[in-house]
Write an enzyme that holds these catalytic residues in place. Structure first.
Site, PDB file in Angstrom:
ATOM      1  N   GLU A   1     -13.277 -21.697  29.363  1.00 35.28           N
ATOM      2  CA  GLU A   1     -14.026 -20.828  28.450  1.00 35.28           C
ATOM      3  C   GLU A   1     -13.097 -19.811  27.795  1.00 35.28           C
ATOM      4  O   GLU A   1     -11.964 -19.593  28.243  1.00 35.28           O
ATOM      5  CB  GLU A   1     -15.124 -20.104  29.228  1.00 35.28           C
TER       6      GLU A   1
ATOM      7  N   LYS B   1     -19.818 -12.320  39.892  1.00 30.94           N
ATOM      8  CA  LYS B   1     -19.137 -11.027  39.906  1.00 30.94           C
ATOM      9  C   LYS B   1     -19.900 -10.056  40.798  1.00 30.94           C
ATOM     10  O   LYS B   1     -21.126  -9.967  40.739  1.00 30.94           O
ATOM     11  CB  LYS B   1     -19.012 -10.499  38.483  1.00 30.94           C
TER      12      LYS B   1
HETATM   13  N1  PSU Z   1     -15.059 -14.889  34.628  1.00 36.79           N
HETATM   14  C1  PSU Z   1     -14.120 -13.910  34.530  1.00 36.79           C
HETATM   15  N2  PSU Z   1     -14.263 -12.989  33.532  1.00 36.79           N
HETATM   16  C2  PSU Z   1     -15.296 -13.048  32.624  1.00 36.79           C
HETATM   17  C3  PSU Z   1     -16.271 -14.094  32.739  1.00 36.79           C
HETATM   18  C4  PSU Z   1     -16.099 -14.990  33.757  1.00 36.79           C
HETATM   19  O1  PSU Z   1     -13.189 -13.848  35.332  1.00 36.79           O
HETATM   20  O2  PSU Z   1     -15.360 -12.202  31.733  1.00 36.79           O
HETATM   21  C5  PSU Z   1     -17.406 -14.172  31.704  1.00 36.79           C
HETATM   22  C6  PSU Z   1     -17.974 -15.596  31.593  1.00 36.79           C
HETATM   23  O3  PSU Z   1     -17.784 -16.010  30.258  1.00 36.79           O
HETATM   24  C7  PSU Z   1     -19.444 -15.456  31.892  1.00 36.79           C
HETATM   25  C8  PSU Z   1     -19.696 -14.055  31.407  1.00 36.79           C
HETATM   26  O4  PSU Z   1     -20.216 -16.437  31.249  1.00 36.79           O
HETATM   27  O5  PSU Z   1     -18.564 -13.368  31.977  1.00 36.79           O
HETATM   28  C9  PSU Z   1     -21.033 -13.508  31.845  1.00 36.79           C
HETATM   29  O6  PSU Z   1     -21.481 -12.644  30.867  1.00 36.79           O
HETATM   30  P1  PSU Z   1     -22.997 -12.080  30.912  1.00 36.79           P
HETATM   31  O7  PSU Z   1     -23.067 -11.277  32.182  1.00 36.79           O
HETATM   32  O8  PSU Z   1     -23.152 -11.232  29.674  1.00 36.79           O
HETATM   33  O9  PSU Z   1     -23.884 -13.296  30.899  1.00 36.79           O
END
Ligand code: PSU
Ligand code: MN
Length: 299
Positions: free
Chosen positions: A27, A161
């Site tokens: 990604e 996370k």
């Molecule tokens: N993994 C990481 N850093 C990131 C992400 C994943 O180490 O920034 C990103 C991914 O693209 C995931 C996004 O889809 O964080 C989630 O964003 P949100 O909480 O707005 O859905």
């Protein structure tokens, strides 16, 4: 009429450059919105080398001027990361961003959808998105979860996370029917933290066994699986230290909501920890790219 011509000219089928069976999708949100500016491109180079060294082909996914690309060249990725505005595409806004000819980094959900559309079965990331805390006051659930429930892709990550409601996210994966497969772990990892109180559905110690199971599941169900492995121990963050940094980072990040919430908090954490969370983030992404490549090469 002009409107219709415009609508017909934009591309909904991605440009596909990575061919073959052993492909690992990557990604671009992690590179564009998850890291300090300037660090995305070098990490992308490293991940390419890691995946290649494990016998698979990397396919970085993103949207450049309205064209979704699977297998971005180095120059295309550099252009994306240099764009004055980099949108953050998920499965909901991906179509409109393509229509508007925007340049966008893809989150896990949009990456999974584009990967699945060209038959790629494995992707690597850092941490999956999930359920944000304080559901009762403010509902925010990442489309990443829905994407896994509706596309046959194995997403390799280090859990979700730790800034999220980890236990709640784990429950949602169950609700959506997404198996959680631990690689050499019995608990669901939480990104910088090696463990959480949540469980996995099965533990695999061997990447080939895991690949065999995942590929059969994808083929039979047409939906995804989540593969989780903890951050390498030497880069893990201790839970006590984590709570302090998270509290400080929440104060610093302020009130960013919706799509800005995760990037704002990750950035604040990198700052309050003086780079320790960044180092941990980089280490876990590298490890996940290596495992994803092993799975793709075996599957
Ligand atoms: N993994 C990481 N850093 C990131 C992400 C994943 O180490 O920034 C990103 C991914 O693209 C995931 C996004 O889809 O964080 C989630 O964003 P949100 O909480 O707005 O859905
Ligand atoms: Mn959200």
């Amino acid at each position: 009429m002009a409107h219709h011509q415009h609508a017909r000219a934009h591309r909904t089928t991605p440009v596909r450059r990575a061919a073959g069976r052993a492909v690992v999708a990557l990604e671009t949100t992690l590179l564009a919105q998850g890291l300090p500016k300037g660090q995305g491109l070098p990490l992308a180079r490293e991940l390419d080398a890691i995946i290649t060294s494990h016998g698979a082909t990397p396919a970085t996914i993103g949207v450049l001027d309205g064209t979704p690309i699977v297998g971005m060249t180095h120059d295309e990725l550099a252009r994306l990361l240099d764009a004055p505005t980099i949108h953050k595409a998920n499965i909901a806004n991906l179509g409109p961003l393509i229509y508007q000819r925007a340049t966008a980094a893809t989150t896990v959900s949009a990456t999974v959808a584009l990967a699945a559309s060209v038959g790629i079965r494995v992707m690597a990331t850092g941490g999956l998105g999930g359920l944000h805390p304080n559901l009762a006051q403010h509902l925010d659930i990442s489309p990443d979860l829905m994407a896994l429930a509706t596309h046959p892709v194995a997403v390799v990550c280090s859990g979700v996370k730790a800034i999220l409601d980890v236990a709640g996210t784990r429950e949602l994966l169950e609700t959506l029917g997404v198996p959680v497969l631990g690689f050499r772990t019995n608990t669901f990892p939480a990104f910088y933290l090696t463990h959480s109180d949540a469980s996995v559905d099965a533990t695999f110690d061997d990447a080939d066994d895991l690949a065999r199971f995942a590929s059969r599941h994808l083929a039979q169900h047409g939906t995804g699986v989540l593969v989780v492995q903890p951050v390498p121990a030497e880069h893990a963050i201790e839970p006590d230290q984590w709570s302090q940094w998270l509290e400080a980072a929440r104060a610093l990040a302020g009130t960013a909501r919706g799509r800005d919430a995760t990037p704002a908090l990750l950035d604040a954490l990198h700052r309050v920890s003086q780079g320790r969370t960044l180092e941990s983030n980089l280490a876990l992404v590298r490890a996940n790219a290596a495992l994803a490549a092993q799975i793709a090469a075996a599957g």
